[in-house]
Design an enzyme around this catalytic site. Structure first.
Site, PDB file in Angstrom:
ATOM      1  CB  CYS A  95      -0.924   0.014   1.209  1.00 51.81           C
ATOM      2  SG  CYS A  95      -0.080   0.294   2.773  1.00 51.81           S
ATOM      3  CB  CYS A 140       1.129  -2.796   6.607  1.00 54.00           C
ATOM      4  SG  CYS A 140       0.615  -1.183   5.981  1.00 54.00           S
ATOM      5  CB  CYS A 163      13.033 -10.364  11.661  1.00 50.53           C
ATOM      6  SG  CYS A 163      13.751 -11.545  10.546  1.00 50.53           S
TER       7      CYS A 163
HETATM    8 ZN   LIG Z   1       0.524  -1.758   3.727  1.00 47.39          ZN
END
Ligand SMILES: [Zn+2]
Length: 180
Positions: A95, A140, A163
């Protein structure tokens, strides 16, 4: 005279701040935009991107889909971003949300791009039990894409090791020109 005095005071304060890792971290997080190329627009964490599985499949490469939408893990050492050392921003490949700056990256020796902190508010966390022992998995915050796991064996000043799968990241060099 007063101005000169203040400027000297300011300089000595800046030097003191640079010697203090805790304050540096704060600045690093707060001022992440200095690593963004001039004129480049990036989405905000507060603008969620929700797509169906089919829409994601069309938008992403098969590798990206496997990691971001199916919680896959890329083979260690497979990402060219392991060796990426230029100044810039690591954004979500799904995104475009900025997640890390180049100043937050370090060489962990694991074969995955690793960071000791993140841009504030970039991720949400959950726990997975895939390897029996619980691990903290992060995604995210804007698109929900899976990125990797965070461990507590990282370097100072945070002790964190984020990580991250390189496939899930898009590197935006600071030197890049905005598309016109
Ligand atoms: Zn994203």
């Amino acid at each position: 005279m007063l101005a000169a005095g203040l400027s000297t005071l300011w300089k000595s304060r800046t030097v003191a701040a640079a010697a203090d890792p805790a304050i540096n971290l704060d600045e690093l997080q707060k001022n992440w935009r200095v690593m963004l190329a001039e004129g480049v627009k990036v989405p905000l964490a507060s603008e969620p991107l929700k797509l169906s599985k089919d829409q994601w499949r069309k938008r992403l490469t098969p590798d990206q889909f496997q990691i971001l939408r199916e919680e896959g893990t890329e083979p260690p050492g497979s990402s060219p971003l392991n060796n990426e050392k230029r100044p810039g921003i690591f954004a979500c490949a799904g995104c475009g949300l900025p997640l890390f700056t180049s100043e937050m990256k370090y060489e962990s020796g694991t074969g995955w791009p690793s960071f000791f902190t993140t841009i504030p508010g970039a991720f949400g966390k959950t726990t997975d039990y895939k390897l029996i022992l619980p691990r903290t998995v992060y995604h995210c915050i804007r698109c929900g894409g899976h990125h990797g796991h965070v461990f507590d064996d990282g370097p100072k000043p945070t002790g964190q090791r984020w990580c991250n799968n390189g496939v899930a990241l898009k590197f935006m060099p600071k030197s890049a020109k905005a598309a016109t």
